[in-house]
Scaffold this motif. Sequence first.
Motif, short mmCIF file in Angstrom:
data_model
loop_
_atom_site.label_atom_id
_atom_site.label_comp_id
_atom_site.label_asym_id
_atom_site.label_seq_id
_atom_site.Cartn_x
_atom_site.Cartn_y
_atom_site.Cartn_z
N LEU A 449 0.87 -1.18 0.00
CA LEU A 449 0.00 0.00 0.00
C LEU A 449 0.90 1.23 0.00
O LEU A 449 1.68 1.42 0.94
CB LEU A 449 -0.89 -0.02 1.25
CG LEU A 449 -1.92 1.08 1.37
CD1 LEU A 449 -2.98 0.94 0.27
CD2 LEU A 449 -2.61 1.00 2.74
N LEU A 455 -6.56 6.68 4.76
CA LEU A 455 -7.64 6.34 3.84
C LEU A 455 -8.98 6.58 4.53
O LEU A 455 -9.21 6.09 5.65
CB LEU A 455 -7.53 4.87 3.39
CG LEU A 455 -6.29 4.53 2.57
CD1 LEU A 455 -6.27 3.04 2.27
CD2 LEU A 455 -6.28 5.34 1.27
N VAL A 461 -8.54 4.09 -3.12
CA VAL A 461 -7.59 3.16 -2.53
C VAL A 461 -6.71 2.62 -3.65
O VAL A 461 -7.20 2.14 -4.67
CB VAL A 461 -8.32 2.00 -1.82
CG1 VAL A 461 -7.32 0.99 -1.28
CG2 VAL A 461 -9.20 2.55 -0.71
N LEU A 463 -3.49 -0.02 -4.57
CA LEU A 463 -2.64 -1.14 -4.16
C LEU A 463 -1.71 -1.49 -5.30
O LEU A 463 -2.10 -1.48 -6.48
CB LEU A 463 -3.50 -2.36 -3.81
CG LEU A 463 -4.35 -2.25 -2.53
CD1 LEU A 463 -5.31 -3.43 -2.45
CD2 LEU A 463 -3.45 -2.22 -1.31
N ARG A 483 -9.88 -10.47 -2.34
CA ARG A 483 -10.20 -9.77 -1.10
C ARG A 483 -10.92 -10.70 -0.14
O ARG A 483 -11.85 -11.41 -0.52
CB ARG A 483 -11.08 -8.54 -1.37
CG ARG A 483 -11.51 -7.80 -0.11
CD ARG A 483 -12.22 -6.51 -0.44
NE ARG A 483 -13.44 -6.73 -1.20
CZ ARG A 483 -14.62 -7.04 -0.64
NH1 ARG A 483 -14.71 -7.18 0.67
NH2 ARG A 483 -15.68 -7.20 -1.40
N GLN A 554 -13.49 -2.46 2.66
CA GLN A 554 -12.48 -2.83 3.65
C GLN A 554 -12.20 -4.33 3.56
O GLN A 554 -13.06 -5.11 3.17
CB GLN A 554 -12.94 -2.48 5.06
CG GLN A 554 -13.11 -1.00 5.31
CD GLN A 554 -13.47 -0.71 6.75
OE1 GLN A 554 -12.89 0.16 7.36
NE2 GLN A 554 -14.42 -1.45 7.28
N TYR A 557 -6.36 -7.69 1.26
CA TYR A 557 -6.14 -7.78 -0.18
C TYR A 557 -4.84 -8.52 -0.45
O TYR A 557 -3.84 -8.38 0.29
CB TYR A 557 -6.09 -6.40 -0.82
CG TYR A 557 -7.44 -5.73 -0.95
CD1 TYR A 557 -8.10 -5.68 -2.17
CD2 TYR A 557 -8.07 -5.14 0.14
CE1 TYR A 557 -9.34 -5.09 -2.31
CE2 TYR A 557 -9.30 -4.53 0.02
CZ TYR A 557 -9.94 -4.50 -1.20
OH TYR A 557 -11.16 -3.90 -1.32
N ILE A 586 -6.84 -3.11 4.50
CA ILE A 586 -7.40 -1.80 4.15
C ILE A 586 -8.48 -1.44 5.16
O ILE A 586 -9.48 -2.15 5.30
CB ILE A 586 -7.99 -1.81 2.72
CG1 ILE A 586 -6.91 -2.15 1.70
CG2 ILE A 586 -8.66 -0.48 2.41
CD1 ILE A 586 -5.80 -1.15 1.63
#
Length: 633
Positions: A449, A455, A461, A463, A483, A554, A557, A586
């Motif tokens: 990240l 965040l 977001v 990645l 995820r 959220q 990941y 996240i």
Amino acid sequence: MAPMKTALFVFLQWVLQYALCRDVTLPPGDLYRVGGFPLSLPCAVSGYEGPRTQDFEWFLYRDDAGGRQMGVVSTRDKSFPYAPYLARVRNGEVRVERDSGDKVRLLIQRLRPDDQGKYECYTPSTDSTYQGNYSATVTVKVMPDTLQISYSHFLTGQPMPEGAELTLTCSASIHSEQLTHLSIMFGKRGGREVSGSGVGRAVSTIREIISIDKLLGVVPGRLYKTRYDDGEITLEKRNGEDGQGVYVMKMKAVQPDDTGSYFCEASQWIRDPDRSWQKIAQRTLDIGNLTVQQLAESLSVKSSPKGGVTLQVGSPLILTCEVLGLPSEVNSGLLVQWMKRGSVSSGVIGTGGVEVEVARMSPGGVVSWGDDLSRATSGSMEKVAEGRYTLKLFSARPSDAGVYRCVVSVYAGRRNPAPSTPATLTQRSEGVIVSLKTEDVQVAAVAQLPRGPLLKRGSTVTLICNITVTTSGPALAQVQWLRWPIPAPVLKKGQSPASVTPPDSPVVEKPRLVAGLMYDGVANIFANGSEVSVDRLSAVSYRLRVHAATMDDQGLYACHVEAWGQNPHGDWYNTGVKAESNTVTIYLYARAADLLLIPLVVGVSSALFVGIVIIAAVTCCFMKRLARQRARK
């Protein structure tokens, strides 16, 4: 009143006497029967007094005896028969059999021409008064035996292969002045019976295969009805010479259970005056023995190359399936399938995964492919000779590695079987191990990240997935983002909720596929609540962005990477080498506006409440003071 009672008593007595009147009955005549075959005459008595078991005596009035009475047989007197019947009664050829105490039948095993005449059934009286009839008569006509039966082909008992066609022909005829009908039945003797000790022994079990009955209807036997409905057993009548009927039975595909001794049975029927049908003559002709050789004893399936084969990726793969021992005289349909178990991805060839179908060829020659439909354009399956089939993969892939077997289903005697028709026999070949030499490929992936502000809900977001592919030839990467939901924290004894940190690795739960970037640059976006995009920043760096993220975004990941190589023909293939990165957590924080919203609402509400209270208090005091001033005036 007394005369009326007397009349009623007389009437009841008369009714009772009439109800108990003895009555002897025989079938209505004339009855026509055939010489040399059995005669059965039923006789019954009713309305009698005395014991329930009645006696019967039979007399014959011959046409050539001038009406003189001749004793035939009696149930109470052994010396009753006259001389012409005495020997026949003693040896049981002429006898009386009881159906019940007051019902019997006269049986003559083999009718003679001099048995023609009028038969009388007489019952000696057991009544207190003599009333009713004690006998009945019927005329029996003896016809000459004209039933003829023959066959045109005798079964020698030589083995016949399973699935071959069997044809049996039987000719029969009758020449009678009376209206009689002819029926034909084909049957089989043979089978096995299991005794109580479990040892099987041969017994003479008779099975009716198919027949044409007295009304010219085709009737299959109980055990052969399904085969008759499927059209595998037929029976037809043809016109022969001299008025003979020729009956042809065909079995399109004999089965092992058809082994046995075959016969043809012809029966002559007549309809009596009481409208009932009676069989008056019958002849059985043995056609011979049939032995069915089972297909499993001769059939074998072989695949080549034997053992296995090792190829370079991109080389053609050719496998051959050969079916041996199939009788040439049997017109059989074949379903040929190539099955594969195991692959490079299973780790150990031949032991991993489920056996899947690669390709098949139906009995009609139609080729279809399994789950991998791309093989329809990059492979072929052909019948190169009778009983010889090949599978060709023009450019082998690493996923083609595994153990291949040829599976052959034989439909003996059925060239084009229906989809619901079960196969006669299914056999599998030995396995052919197919191995592919692939370049040494190594893959690694790291998810991170990027540094930046906290965040918050509504933020974008980002990645990053950094990959490393090590190989000696051309290679591309295929990246997918996964995820997992954030697992609920587990509090330890004496630990505060604020000090709990999420786990470094995801819990054992199926992840959700967020997005992917294929090796050829095609992006795939899967179901997601927010707008998502993926792109490649460089040859080794891939980016995932979730725009206007919500609390549902959220989670934990990770990126999943698969390496693709290029064969000598320039085609790209999945090497089967894969890697999965670390997980990145996240969290989305609330925005400043969200944090001020609650105090603002509470402050405004409190101010309004205090203002309303003050205004109400001032107004109340003012009104009270005004009221006092008015009261003084």
